[in-house]
Design a protein around this motif. Structure first.
Motif, PDB file in Angstrom:
ATOM      1  N   TYR A   1       0.816  -1.213   0.000  1.00  0.00           N
ATOM      2  CA  TYR A   1       0.000   0.000   0.000  1.00  0.00           C
ATOM      3  C   TYR A   1       0.850   1.264   0.000  1.00  0.00           C
TER       4      TYR A   1
ATOM      5  N   GLN B   1      -1.366  -9.045   6.575  1.00  0.00           N
ATOM      6  CA  GLN B   1      -2.126  -7.816   6.781  1.00  0.00           C
ATOM      7  C   GLN B   1      -2.817  -7.466   5.470  1.00  0.00           C
TER       8      GLN B   1
ATOM      9  N   GLY C   1      -5.784  -4.841   3.464  1.00  0.00           N
ATOM     10  CA  GLY C   1      -6.661  -3.691   3.532  1.00  0.00           C
ATOM     11  C   GLY C   1      -8.051  -4.174   3.897  1.00  0.00           C
TER      12      GLY C   1
ATOM     13  N   SER D   1      -5.692  -5.257  15.049  1.00  0.00           N
ATOM     14  CA  SER D   1      -5.502  -4.081  14.210  1.00  0.00           C
ATOM     15  C   SER D   1      -4.823  -3.009  15.044  1.00  0.00           C
TER      16      SER D   1
ATOM     17  N   ASP E   1      -6.490  -1.547   8.916  1.00  0.00           N
ATOM     18  CA  ASP E   1      -6.166  -2.871   8.386  1.00  0.00           C
ATOM     19  C   ASP E   1      -6.112  -3.945   9.475  1.00  0.00           C
TER      20      ASP E   1
END
Length: 303
Positions: free
Chosen positions: A48, A97, A99, A117, A235
């Motif tokens: 990301y 992990q 999104g 999270s 996330d």
């Protein structure tokens, strides 16, 4: 237009091995029985942000997790959302992990179970928002004014950089054929498309905004936000459901026991400053994202 979650033929992982202080063989031998499947734990992260920036931050988190588990942790930055789902489904990732929207499909297609999270210093689960920005002098005042304009989105499958902006367009009565949608390849690239004058508008989520401002890459006084999403839970770090329950609990407990310092560098990318310890999450935490997938009519063919 590209589907929301691209089917990619890319299954290779960009493996970024964690250079651990302790030897892998000795650590695995000393670990509790069943605590180290296949001699190591493979931890996947979707790209990301620039992988070169993500790698050192996640090495700190992975190293702290390795110390807690007494088991080697191998960090892997995958090609994209689809590759990460495929890797977990094929048994090539123990933890990952995702999104928030990526987790929806990882849950249904790869058996990913959410564990933890990112929390703030008070211990509360953190959230972020999607946004659409335009130049300050632009005549665009709202998302309804995007008809006939060009819009840079992040990448197919992104929660804040694809799904939510497209859903907002639909709610505003704008067909996707009514404007030019460009997938920039990531959140940083979408921001650059706007600042370089390549598009009329771009998605910039609150996490990317914080990072870009901190690095001096974005001056808010020269731009204006015309749309903001509802808060999105941050996330989840997930674990493969096929693993031994005792091991899954061991990993979750280890993650929950990490110090804020161990997650601080990762938290900075997620606009979690100052961070607290990780907090437990469940599938219900991400129920709004499952509902969003239903509203957009996504099916297994989109994965």
């Amino acid at each position: 237009m590209k589907s929301l979650l691209r089917l990619t033929a890319v299954t290779a992982l960009a493996v970024l091995p964690l250079l651990a202080a302790c030897g892998g063989g000795d650590t695995a031998t000393n670990a509790d029985g069943g605590a180290c499947p296949n001699g190591k734990v493979r931890f996947g992260v979707e790209p990301y942000e620039d992988p070169a920036k993500l790698k050192p931050a996640y090495e700190v988190l992975a190293g702290a997790l390795e110390e807690k588990l007494g088991c080697p942790v191998e960090l892997q930055v995958v090609e994209d959302y689809s590759a990460e789902v495929l890797a977990m489904r094929n048994g090539r990732l123990e933890i990952a992990q995702f999104g928030p929207l990526g987790f929806v499909f990882a849950s249904t297609k790869a058996g990913a179970e959410p564990m933890v999270s990112f929390a703030d210093a008070s211990g509360a689960l953190t959230t972020y928002t999607g946004g659409i920005w335009v130049p300050a002098a632009s005549p665009i005042q709202s998302i309804a004014d995007l008809k006939g304009k060009s819009l840079a989105l992040s990448s197919a499958g992104s929660t804040s950089g694809d799904a939510l902006p497209r859903y907002a367009l639909a709610q505003a009565g704008i067909a996707e054929s009514d404007l030019e949608i460009n997938y920039a390849g990531g959140h940083p690239e979408a921001l650059l498309a706007l600042t370089n004058g390549k598009v009329d508008a771009a998605e910039i989520n609150s996490q990317q905004l914080a990072t870009a401002e901190a690095e001096g890459q974005f001056d808010k006084t020269k731009f204006r936000q015309v749309w903001t999403s509802d808060p999105i839970p941050n996330d989840p770090i997930t674990i493969a459901s096929s693993l031994d329950p005792a091991f899954k609990k061991k990993v979750a407990d280890a993650l929950l026991d990490l110090s804020p310092e161990a997650v601080a560098q990762v938290g900075a990318f997620l606009d979690v400053t100052p961070p607290g310890p990780l907090v437990a999450v469940t599938k219900e935490t991400y129920r709004p994202l499952f509902d969003l997938a239903d509203k957009l009519g996504l099916t297994e063919k989109d994965v």
